[in-house]
Design a protein around this motif. Structure first.
Motif, PDB file in Angstrom:
ATOM      1  N   UNK A  29       7.505 -29.993 -22.132  1.00 11.92           N
ATOM      2  CA  UNK A  29       7.978 -30.078 -20.750  1.00 11.92           C
ATOM      3  C   UNK A  29       9.403 -30.621 -20.768  1.00 11.92           C
ATOM      4  N   UNK A  30      10.312 -29.824 -20.269  1.00 14.17           N
ATOM      5  CA  UNK A  30      11.741 -30.124 -20.367  1.00 14.17           C
ATOM      6  C   UNK A  30      12.321 -30.582 -19.040  1.00 14.17           C
ATOM      7  N   UNK A  31      13.315 -31.440 -19.129  1.00 18.50           N
ATOM      8  CA  UNK A  31      14.247 -31.668 -18.034  1.00 18.50           C
ATOM      9  C   UNK A  31      15.194 -30.461 -17.970  1.00 18.50           C
ATOM     10  N   UNK A  32      16.080 -30.437 -16.987  1.00 17.91           N
ATOM     11  CA  UNK A  32      17.043 -29.346 -16.862  1.00 17.91           C
ATOM     12  C   UNK A  32      18.458 -29.772 -17.272  1.00 17.91           C
ATOM     13  N   UNK A  33      19.222 -30.361 -16.353  1.00 13.82           N
ATOM     14  CA  UNK A  33      20.621 -30.688 -16.659  1.00 13.82           C
ATOM     15  C   UNK A  33      20.718 -31.670 -17.812  1.00 13.82           C
ATOM     16  N   UNK A  34      21.532 -31.318 -18.804  1.00 15.10           N
ATOM     17  CA  UNK A  34      21.693 -32.152 -19.981  1.00 15.10           C
ATOM     18  C   UNK A  34      20.632 -31.935 -21.046  1.00 15.10           C
ATOM     19  N   UNK A  35      19.645 -31.106 -20.727  1.00 12.01           N
ATOM     20  CA  UNK A  35      18.547 -30.842 -21.655  1.00 12.01           C
ATOM     21  C   UNK A  35      18.476 -29.360 -22.009  1.00 12.01           C
ATOM     22  N   UNK A  36      18.278 -28.501 -21.005  1.00 19.49           N
ATOM     23  CA  UNK A  36      18.251 -27.055 -21.230  1.00 19.49           C
ATOM     24  C   UNK A  36      19.570 -26.389 -20.855  1.00 19.49           C
ATOM     25  N   UNK A 139       2.864 -22.132 -27.575  1.00 17.47           N
ATOM     26  CA  UNK A 139       3.001 -23.267 -26.676  1.00 17.47           C
ATOM     27  C   UNK A 139       3.463 -22.827 -25.297  1.00 17.47           C
ATOM     28  N   UNK A 140       3.028 -23.560 -24.267  1.00 20.48           N
ATOM     29  CA  UNK A 140       3.508 -23.365 -22.906  1.00 20.48           C
ATOM     30  C   UNK A 140       4.824 -24.131 -22.738  1.00 20.48           C
ATOM     31  N   UNK A 141       5.629 -23.666 -21.808  1.00 14.68           N
ATOM     32  CA  UNK A 141       6.935 -24.280 -21.552  1.00 14.68           C
ATOM     33  C   UNK A 141       6.993 -24.707 -20.093  1.00 14.68           C
ATOM     34  N   UNK A 142       6.939 -26.020 -19.859  1.00 13.66           N
ATOM     35  CA  UNK A 142       7.066 -26.553 -18.513  1.00 13.66           C
ATOM     36  C   UNK A 142       8.434 -27.160 -18.290  1.00 13.66           C
ATOM     37  N   UNK A 143       8.704 -27.545 -17.049  1.00 17.59           N
ATOM     38  CA  UNK A 143       9.990 -28.184 -16.753  1.00 17.59           C
ATOM     39  C   UNK A 143       9.912 -28.931 -15.431  1.00 17.59           C
ATOM     40  N   UNK A 144      10.796 -29.929 -15.311  1.00 14.32           N
ATOM     41  CA  UNK A 144      10.938 -30.647 -14.055  1.00 14.32           C
ATOM     42  C   UNK A 144      12.347 -31.203 -13.983  1.00 14.32           C
ATOM     43  N   UNK A 145      12.762 -31.587 -12.786  1.00 18.62           N
ATOM     44  CA  UNK A 145      14.160 -31.957 -12.583  1.00 18.62           C
ATOM     45  C   UNK A 145      14.295 -32.944 -11.447  1.00 18.62           C
ATOM     46  N   UNK A 146      15.339 -33.754 -11.523  1.00 21.59           N
ATOM     47  CA  UNK A 146      15.712 -34.568 -10.379  1.00 21.59           C
ATOM     48  C   UNK A 146      16.356 -33.744  -9.279  1.00 21.59           C
ATOM     49  N   UNK A 147      16.733 -32.501  -9.577  1.00 19.59           N
ATOM     50  CA  UNK A 147      17.309 -31.629  -8.552  1.00 19.59           C
ATOM     51  C   UNK A 147      16.288 -31.322  -7.465  1.00 19.59           C
ATOM     52  N   UNK A 148      16.694 -31.293  -6.196  1.00 19.80           N
ATOM     53  CA  UNK A 148      15.820 -30.799  -5.137  1.00 19.80           C
ATOM     54  C   UNK A 148      15.567 -29.294  -5.305  1.00 19.80           C
ATOM     55  N   UNK A 149      14.532 -28.806  -4.647  1.00 22.62           N
ATOM     56  CA  UNK A 149      14.178 -27.390  -4.771  1.00 22.62           C
ATOM     57  C   UNK A 149      15.316 -26.486  -4.313  1.00 22.62           C
ATOM     58  N   UNK A 150      16.029 -26.849  -3.267  1.00 20.71           N
ATOM     59  CA  UNK A 150      17.131 -26.002  -2.796  1.00 20.71           C
ATOM     60  C   UNK A 150      18.189 -25.791  -3.870  1.00 20.71           C
ATOM     61  N   UNK A 197      -5.153 -31.569 -22.358  1.00 27.31           N
ATOM     62  CA  UNK A 197      -4.989 -32.952 -22.808  1.00 27.31           C
ATOM     63  C   UNK A 197      -3.517 -33.328 -22.708  1.00 27.31           C
ATOM     64  N   UNK A 198      -3.200 -34.349 -21.900  1.00 27.95           N
ATOM     65  CA  UNK A 198      -1.795 -34.750 -21.748  1.00 27.95           C
ATOM     66  C   UNK A 198      -1.196 -35.186 -23.081  1.00 27.95           C
ATOM     67  N   UNK A 199      -2.053 -35.650 -24.006  1.00 29.94           N
ATOM     68  CA  UNK A 199      -1.558 -36.117 -25.301  1.00 29.94           C
ATOM     69  C   UNK A 199      -1.116 -34.965 -26.193  1.00 29.94           C
ATOM     70  N   UNK A 200      -1.387 -33.742 -25.754  1.00 28.08           N
ATOM     71  CA  UNK A 200      -0.932 -32.558 -26.487  1.00 28.08           C
ATOM     72  C   UNK A 200       0.369 -32.008 -25.906  1.00 28.08           C
ATOM     73  N   UNK A 201       1.037 -32.818 -25.076  1.00 30.61           N
ATOM     74  CA  UNK A 201       2.303 -32.419 -24.451  1.00 30.61           C
ATOM     75  C   UNK A 201       3.437 -33.293 -24.958  1.00 30.61           C
ATOM     76  N   UNK A 202       4.625 -32.706 -25.009  1.00 34.27           N
ATOM     77  CA  UNK A 202       5.841 -33.422 -25.380  1.00 34.27           C
ATOM     78  C   UNK A 202       6.818 -33.320 -24.223  1.00 34.27           C
ATOM     79  N   UNK A 203       7.281 -34.465 -23.729  1.00 36.82           N
ATOM     80  CA  UNK A 203       8.291 -34.485 -22.670  1.00 36.82           C
ATOM     81  C   UNK A 203       9.662 -34.687 -23.308  1.00 36.82           C
ATOM     82  N   UNK A 204      10.605 -33.799 -22.979  1.00 39.13           N
ATOM     83  CA  UNK A 204      11.949 -33.819 -23.566  1.00 39.13           C
ATOM     84  C   UNK A 204      12.953 -34.084 -22.453  1.00 39.13           C
ATOM     85  N   UNK A 205      13.781 -35.116 -22.612  1.00 35.89           N
ATOM     86  CA  UNK A 205      14.672 -35.518 -21.523  1.00 35.89           C
ATOM     87  C   UNK A 205      15.874 -36.272 -22.080  1.00 35.89           C
ATOM     88  N   UNK A 206      16.963 -36.274 -21.314  1.00 32.52           N
ATOM     89  CA  UNK A 206      18.177 -36.965 -21.748  1.00 32.52           C
ATOM     90  C   UNK A 206      18.403 -38.270 -21.007  1.00 32.52           C
TER      91      UNK A 206
END
Length: 289
Positions: A29-36, A139-150, A197-206
């Motif tokens: 699960x990735x962040x966006x800006x500064x990560x991807x 593997x699945x590829x998730x993502x999340x961001x501090x950016x608003x949806x707009x 299982x959440x323990x099978x996930x890796x969160x990647x962030x800057x």
């Protein structure tokens, strides 16, 4: 000239020949800006400076970067709590800043960010190949961001055209439970992706809040130093920066991310495959996040 290389197989056949085994990992699960995308996390930083300036408040880039990783409303709120910024507000308006002032700055920030975010949609070196490689491993590829949806709605089509298209995206303003450092956006990815299982996930962030998000969700965490907010080079600045200066900035960023609890810290997503293989190996020996 400084550059980032992507030292991993980019195709399923190459990955297979390398004998890669990422089991029992299920998702990254990735962040966006500064990560991807957006090397140096330049887009949000500059817009915070410009938005505050329209109210007569001067921010340095370092101040603007301070709360990075939070949702943008929370980021603005946090900036207004900083003593020097609050003092400027008191001088300009004769009172301390309030939540209504956060709303006003946020309303000014949003159209500026929407207009500018596409200019900073370029993938970080190795990111498109990495997503291809992860999917080749199942593997699945998730993502999340501090950016608003707009803002994300402007960024996502351009990123997808450049090869950055995660399986799921969560925006910083669309969960009632809130954003980082809470675990909610990361866990929303777990639900959407059907991870067992959440323990099978890796969160990647800057950012520190992004690392804390992953830890609070019970995941493995990988911090990114060079490509992200903590080092803060634009691509142009990084290309010309003296190596000693780069190394010094990276060392400070690594220390900060490790202090936040990151299990691993690397310079960019280009170095992630080797770390994922290490995590998978220790998991197979019974270690948990």
């Amino acid at each position: 000239m400084n550059s980032i290389q992507a030292p991993f197989p980019a195709t399923p056949s190459a990955a297979a020949s390398a004998g890669t085994d990422l089991s029992p990992l299920q998702a990254v699960i990735f962040d966006w800006a500064g990560t991807l995308v957006d090397f140096g996390s330049v887009a949000p930083t500059q817009i915070f400076v410009e938005a505050f300036a329209t109210f007569g408040i001067t921010l340095t880039l370092a101040q603007a970067r301070g709360p990075m990783g939070l949702s943008k409303w929370d980021h603005i709120h946090q900036l207004l709590q900083e003593a020097s910024i609050a003092a400027q507000w008191q001088t300009a308006f004769g009172r301390s800043p309030t939540d209504a002032d956060v709303d006003a700055i946020y309303a000014r920030f949003m159209p500026m960010q929407i207009a500018k975010v596409g200019e900073f949609s370029a993938p970080i070196a190795g990111a498109p190949e990495l997503l291809t490689w992860l999917r080749a491993q199942g593997l699945k590829v998730g993502s999340c961001s501090g950016y608003p949806r707009e803002v994300l709605n402007q960024l996502l089509p351009q990123a997808a055209a450049a090869g950055i298209a995660p399986d799921h995206v969560v925006a910083g303003d669309e969960l009632l439970a809130g954003g980082r450092p809470g675990p909610y956006m990361a866990l929303a990815n777990v639900l959407a992706l059907g991870i067992s299982d959440v323990r099978a996930c890796v969160k990647v962030d800057d950012t520190v809040p992004g690392i804390e998000e992953g830890l609070n969700a019970g995941m493995w965490t990988v911090g990114l130093s060079l490509s992200g907010n903590e080092v803060g080079y634009s691509p142009e600045d990084f290309a010309q920066a003296p190596q000693a200066e780069v190394n010094a900035r990276v060392a400070v960023a690594e220390a900060k991310l490790k202090k936040a609890g990151a299990h691993h810290v690397v310079r960019s997503v280009a170095e992630l495959p080797a770390v994922l293989q290490q995590i998978a190996a220790v998991m197979r020996m019974g270690a948990l996040a």
